[in-house]
Design an enzyme around this catalytic site. Sequence first.
Site, PDB file in Angstrom:
ATOM      1  N   LEU A  22       0.833  -1.208   0.000  1.00 53.96           N
ATOM      2  CA  LEU A  22       0.000   0.000   0.000  1.00 53.96           C
ATOM      3  C   LEU A  22       0.865   1.253   0.000  1.00 53.96           C
ATOM      4  CD1 LEU A  22      -2.753   1.382   0.173  1.00 53.96           C
ATOM      5  CD2 LEU A  22      -2.600   1.192   2.670  1.00 53.96           C
ATOM      6  N   ALA A  23       1.931   1.258   0.796  1.00 58.44           N
ATOM      7  CA  ALA A  23       2.823   2.419   0.830  1.00 58.44           C
ATOM      8  C   ALA A  23       3.458   2.664  -0.530  1.00 58.44           C
ATOM      9  CB  ALA A  23       3.903   2.212   1.895  1.00 58.44           C
ATOM     10  N   ARG A  24       3.889   1.588  -1.188  1.00 63.43           N
ATOM     11  CA  ARG A  24       4.567   1.714  -2.477  1.00 63.43           C
ATOM     12  C   ARG A  24       3.601   2.146  -3.573  1.00 63.43           C
ATOM     13  NH1 ARG A  24       6.057  -2.453  -4.805  1.00 63.43           N
ATOM     14  NH2 ARG A  24       7.837  -1.598  -5.934  1.00 63.43           N
ATOM     15  N   LYS A 182     -12.704  10.193  -3.175  1.00 65.19           N
ATOM     16  CA  LYS A 182     -12.896  10.379  -4.613  1.00 65.19           C
ATOM     17  C   LYS A 182     -13.614  11.699  -4.894  1.00 65.19           C
ATOM     18  CE  LYS A 182     -12.853   5.499  -5.889  1.00 65.19           C
ATOM     19  NZ  LYS A 182     -11.732   5.581  -6.826  1.00 65.19           N
ATOM     20  N   GLU A 216     -16.056  -4.835 -10.596  1.00 68.94           N
ATOM     21  CA  GLU A 216     -14.639  -5.002 -10.888  1.00 68.94           C
ATOM     22  C   GLU A 216     -14.450  -6.087 -11.940  1.00 68.94           C
ATOM     23  OE1 GLU A 216     -12.013  -4.504  -7.160  1.00 68.94           O
ATOM     24  OE2 GLU A 216     -13.843  -5.438  -6.403  1.00 68.94           O
ATOM     25  N   HIS A 240     -17.337   0.344   1.928  1.00 71.04           N
ATOM     26  CA  HIS A 240     -17.405   1.231   0.765  1.00 71.04           C
ATOM     27  C   HIS A 240     -18.845   1.541   0.359  1.00 71.04           C
ATOM     28  CE1 HIS A 240     -13.199   0.809   0.575  1.00 71.04           C
ATOM     29  NE2 HIS A 240     -13.127  -0.266  -0.172  1.00 71.04           N
TER      30      HIS A 240
END
Length: 481
Positions: A22-24, A182, A216, A240
């Site tokens: 997630l950080a990357r 968003k 998705e 979500h």
Amino acid sequence: MVSRVIPVDPFDLVIFGATGDLARRKILPGLYRRFCDGQMPPEARIIGAARTEQDSAAWVEQVAEAIETFLPAEKRDPAGLKAFCERLRYVPIDATGTAGWDALRAEMREGMVQAFYFSVAPSLFGALAERLHNLNIARHDARIVVEKPFGRDLASARELNATLAAHFREQQIYRIDHYLGKETVQNLMAVRFGNTLFEPLWNAQYVDHVQITVAEEVGVGGRGAYYDKSGAMRDMVQNHLMQLLCLTAMEPPAHFEPNAVRDEKLKVIRALDPVAPEHIVRGQYKAGQHPSYLQDVENEDSLTESFIAMKLHIANWRWNGTPFYLRTGKRLKSRKSEIVVHFKKTPHSIFDADAGSRSNVLSIRLQPDEGIDLRVTIKEPGPGGMRLIDVPLDMSFADALGPEATDVPDAYERLIMDVIRGNQTLFMRGDEVEAAWGWTDPIIEAWTRRADQPVPYAPGSTGPEEAAILMHRDDRRWREI
């Protein structure tokens, strides 16, 4: 379009799990974008913390590689990247032990906003919160950011909230749901509460039904082990889709400020009726060009759903009798997230029988192309009588506001800057999380008790046929995915 970016106050941001996916992929590229856009002050500093034994130089190389991998070339600048990397530090740390904490304390500066991002497994949240508090690293006004899942049921959510509350006040805790960052989700509030045209019609008297879809194309991929313990209900609906439902259905808050907005969202969750079994469809994708769900999760006996469709009712005056249809799934026909408000048909058509009675449809698109359109009825141009057609009044950001409007901050960029500002409006409050689980738990428990089998559906489709039947029974149709 002129940029209106306002720099935030100087800060020290610590990212626990700084070498993780997630950080990357999201956090560090997002921070780089905010830096390049002038929103990050020169004094700001980002401190990576993870168990990997390495120095700052090695981590900086990893950060530069991640930015080059996950940002397109037109959004990168060598000089900007070099300047950004000068603000990075790294501390090897043992989240559950004692190693590295003294070094982290030494990195923290006075007079800066303090924020700690827990980009780690929820099982580590308590250990991190305890050490930050007990070792006097976090000040009384520090902020912590925690990623979902916020528990897997009501009991675990309560336990997690209690653990965090033992060391930090609710005003310091930022539960991040990237959907709320968003652009179009926030535009939903602007459309509703900033226009006299819509809010008087935003109720059961004029709205026939509402559809919320998050579809998705991908399968569960490398998340199989996690996903098979969660499923679409826990992974998508409880957080979500629930948040999108709340923003669509909530009453106008007195002010656009964190607790006023979150109070109204909480009222929506508490007003949700229990869902009858016949109003829920669960599905699992079959094999096609890709492996089946059962193959992806390596569990041939799995009863976990990769698709869910459901019909909900909100028991309050505004929405009495108006159904909300929620739908989400993997390996579907296309990638699409949208909120669609179907207004009621005109009560009487003055035109001939062929013209029929028509209705307006407002669509708020979250992805892939953010925008809003309103379908209205007009006369078809040309001779030959009064022939009616439906046409969209389409507002894509690029067309309405220029090409720069499409280069809006990613959800993570926006939300991290809100943390630094101390603005919790787009973050979930503890009682919201618990209320959502309180509504979700009985549904999941009923499936488990009955050992319900998900319905197989073809990959690349719109989901199980039973989901279409759910709508057909009400003489309605899903919007095309």
